[in-house]
Design a protein around this motif. Structure first.
Motif, mmCIF file in Angstrom:
data_model
loop_
_atom_site.group_PDB
_atom_site.id
_atom_site.type_symbol
_atom_site.label_atom_id
_atom_site.label_comp_id
_atom_site.label_asym_id
_atom_site.label_seq_id
_atom_site.Cartn_x
_atom_site.Cartn_y
_atom_site.Cartn_z
ATOM 1 N N VAL A 30 0.817 -1.418 -0.007
ATOM 2 C CA VAL A 30 0.586 0.113 0.412
ATOM 3 C C VAL A 30 0.779 1.079 0.205
ATOM 4 C CG1 VAL A 30 -1.971 1.186 1.549
ATOM 5 C CG2 VAL A 30 -2.263 -1.122 0.909
ATOM 6 N N GLU B 241 -0.956 7.145 -1.817
ATOM 7 C CA GLU B 241 -1.998 7.349 -3.111
ATOM 8 C C GLU B 241 -2.694 6.613 -3.201
ATOM 9 O OE1 GLU B 241 1.687 7.063 -3.473
ATOM 10 O OE2 GLU B 241 1.874 9.221 -3.699
ATOM 11 N N THR B 242 -2.736 5.086 -2.625
ATOM 12 C CA THR B 242 -3.865 4.111 -2.751
ATOM 13 C C THR B 242 -4.432 3.645 -1.148
ATOM 14 O OG1 THR B 242 -1.699 1.953 -2.212
ATOM 15 C CG2 THR B 242 -2.403 2.801 -4.240
ATOM 16 N N ARG C 45 -5.318 -0.118 -0.764
ATOM 17 C CA ARG C 45 -5.628 -0.660 -1.908
ATOM 18 C C ARG C 45 -4.009 -1.245 -2.098
ATOM 19 N NH1 ARG C 45 -4.937 1.020 -6.400
ATOM 20 N NH2 ARG C 45 -5.704 2.867 -6.045
ATOM 21 N N ASP D 49 -1.378 -2.573 -4.367
ATOM 22 C CA ASP D 49 -1.499 -2.856 -6.059
ATOM 23 C C ASP D 49 -0.914 -4.210 -6.564
ATOM 24 O OD1 ASP D 49 -2.732 -0.980 -6.873
ATOM 25 O OD2 ASP D 49 -0.885 0.829 -6.887
#
Length: 135
Positions: free
Chosen positions: A35, A38-39, A54, A56
């Motif tokens: 993580v 930005e997420t 979240r 990626d």
């Protein structure tokens, strides 16, 4: 604070959490592998800290998952300690570690509370009349 501690124990196994406390603040440390700032999203709603994160995943196109141990998303609502000041919270993220600082409300200063007598109260203009007795 025990409700926050209990809520942390209910997080998914893939999320490691530490809760630290000083005289002036709480520090919540969440390990969120993959993580980034930005997420992740943090907000306070109705006395709760809402964490949405979240991860990626970059998976080569020729591979399919046989087994997946780490979830893609984290949605957690954590109760704020009653003495935490959410408006002054600060957060930072580095290498998948989210740190949230929650300052504590200052304790009320000590003072002497004067005690008035019944005579002082009645001189303030408030007198009981007979209609108040009937109510």
């Amino acid at each position: 604070m025990s409700t926050l501690r209990d809520a942390l124990s209910e997080l998914p196994d893939a999320v490691f959490a530490d809760l630290l406390e000083s005289e002036t603040s709480y520090l919540l440390v969440l390990d969120l592998p993959g993580v980034t700032a930005e997420t992740a999203d943090l907000k306070v709603e109705k006395g709760r800290l809402v964490v949405e994160a979240r991860r990626d995943k970059q998976m080569p196109a020729e591979f399919d998952y046989v087994r997946e141990e780490r979830p893609l998303f984290l949605d957690a609502e954590l109760p704020l300690p009653p003495d935490a000041v959410a408006d002054e919270a600060e957060a930072s993220m580095e290498r998948g570690v989210l740190e949230i600082r929650l300052p504590k409300r200052e304790a009320a200063s000590e003072r002497t509370i004067p005690i008035t007598t019944g005579d002082e109260h009645s001189s303030s203009g408030h007198q009981k009349n007979s209609s108040e007795d009937d109510a």
